[in-house]
Design an enzyme around this catalytic site. Structure first.
Site, mmCIF file in Angstrom:
data_model
loop_
_atom_site.group_PDB
_atom_site.id
_atom_site.type_symbol
_atom_site.label_atom_id
_atom_site.label_comp_id
_atom_site.label_asym_id
_atom_site.label_seq_id
_atom_site.Cartn_x
_atom_site.Cartn_y
_atom_site.Cartn_z
ATOM 1 N N ASP A 212 0.851 -1.193 0.000
ATOM 2 C CA ASP A 212 0.000 0.000 0.000
ATOM 3 C C ASP A 212 0.889 1.246 0.000
ATOM 4 O OD1 ASP A 212 -3.226 0.504 1.013
ATOM 5 O OD2 ASP A 212 -1.826 2.200 1.087
ATOM 6 N N GLY B 187 -15.992 2.459 3.871
ATOM 7 C CA GLY B 187 -14.745 3.199 3.719
ATOM 8 C C GLY B 187 -13.969 2.865 2.464
ATOM 9 N N HIS C 105 -10.233 -5.234 -3.355
ATOM 10 C CA HIS C 105 -8.899 -5.467 -2.807
ATOM 11 C C HIS C 105 -9.002 -5.938 -1.366
ATOM 12 C CE1 HIS C 105 -9.995 -1.216 -2.318
ATOM 13 N NE2 HIS C 105 -9.369 -1.249 -1.155
HETATM 14 P P1 5GP Z 1 -9.754 1.421 0.473
HETATM 15 O O1 5GP Z 1 -9.924 2.642 1.316
HETATM 16 O O2 5GP Z 1 -10.445 1.559 -0.861
HETATM 17 O O3 5GP Z 1 -10.114 0.147 1.189
HETATM 18 O O4 5GP Z 1 -8.207 1.290 0.242
HETATM 19 C C1 5GP Z 1 -7.543 1.791 -0.866
HETATM 20 C C2 5GP Z 1 -6.064 1.699 -0.532
HETATM 21 O O5 5GP Z 1 -5.344 1.866 -1.727
HETATM 22 C C3 5GP Z 1 -5.583 2.763 0.451
HETATM 23 O O6 5GP Z 1 -5.020 2.132 1.589
HETATM 24 C C4 5GP Z 1 -4.564 3.560 -0.360
HETATM 25 O O7 5GP Z 1 -3.452 3.971 0.419
HETATM 26 C C5 5GP Z 1 -4.175 2.581 -1.447
HETATM 27 N N1 5GP Z 1 -3.785 3.187 -2.700
HETATM 28 C C6 5GP Z 1 -4.483 4.132 -3.396
HETATM 29 N N2 5GP Z 1 -3.836 4.448 -4.526
HETATM 30 C C7 5GP Z 1 -2.719 3.667 -4.561
HETATM 31 C C8 5GP Z 1 -1.649 3.540 -5.505
HETATM 32 O O8 5GP Z 1 -1.593 4.199 -6.545
HETATM 33 N N3 5GP Z 1 -0.671 2.649 -5.199
HETATM 34 C C9 5GP Z 1 -0.701 1.894 -4.061
HETATM 35 N N4 5GP Z 1 0.322 1.051 -3.867
HETATM 36 N N5 5GP Z 1 -1.692 1.990 -3.159
HETATM 37 C C10 5GP Z 1 -2.693 2.870 -3.406
#
Ligand code: 5GP
Ligand code: ZN
Length: 113
Positions: free
Chosen positions: A30, A92, A99
């Site tokens: 992440d 969230g 993922h």
């Molecule tokens: P969500 O909030 O949708 O469950 O988590 C999305 C996750 O994706 C977040 O923890 C955020 O830091 C991560 N994330 C968003 N954009 C990118 C990216 O471009 N690269 C990586 N490695 N992680 C990302």
């Protein structure tokens, strides 16, 4: 999904710090880790969330079965880890490509903040 960031990562159009890859799944660190080990596991095929009809049991089973293998590889199996699947607005979810968050490397509190 041409505008989906995780589709672009899956196609290697955007770089990532990958820790595992096969024909169907990719795991990468992440970009904004909330634990010493914070890895995202995605299907390469675009599935928006667990609520997407494309989130088939067979795919989810294979994806889930990868988690303990990844935890072993990442060195967090012995002390334990947390698996998180944020789903929808109140869950969230900010990236609308399914993922799993695999979190470990420190003692995590429950319930989370
Ligand atoms: P969500 O909030 O949708 O469950 O988590 C999305 C996750 O994706 C977040 O923890 C955020 O830091 C991560 N994330 C968003 N954009 C990118 C990216 O471009 N690269 C990586 N490695 N992680 C990302
Ligand atoms: Zn996508």
């Amino acid at each position: 999904m041409s505008d989906c960031i995780f589709c672009k990562i899956a196609k290697h159009e955007i770089p990532c710090d990958a820790v595992y890859e096969d024909d169907d799944f990719l795991a990468f660190r992440d970009i904004n880790p909330v634990a010493p080990t914070h890895v995202l596991l995605i299907p390469k095929q675009h599935v928006s969330s667990l609520l997407d009809e494309g989130a088939k049991a067979e795919m989810l089973g294979r994806m889930t079965a990868l988690v303990p293998k990844l935890a072993e590889q990442l060195g967090i199996a012995a002390d334990g880890f947390r698996l998180v699947v944020n789903t929808g607005k109140e869950g969230g979810q900010t990236v609308h490509h399914l993922h799993f968050h695999i979190l470990g490397g420190r003692s995590l509190q429950w319930p989370p903040g």
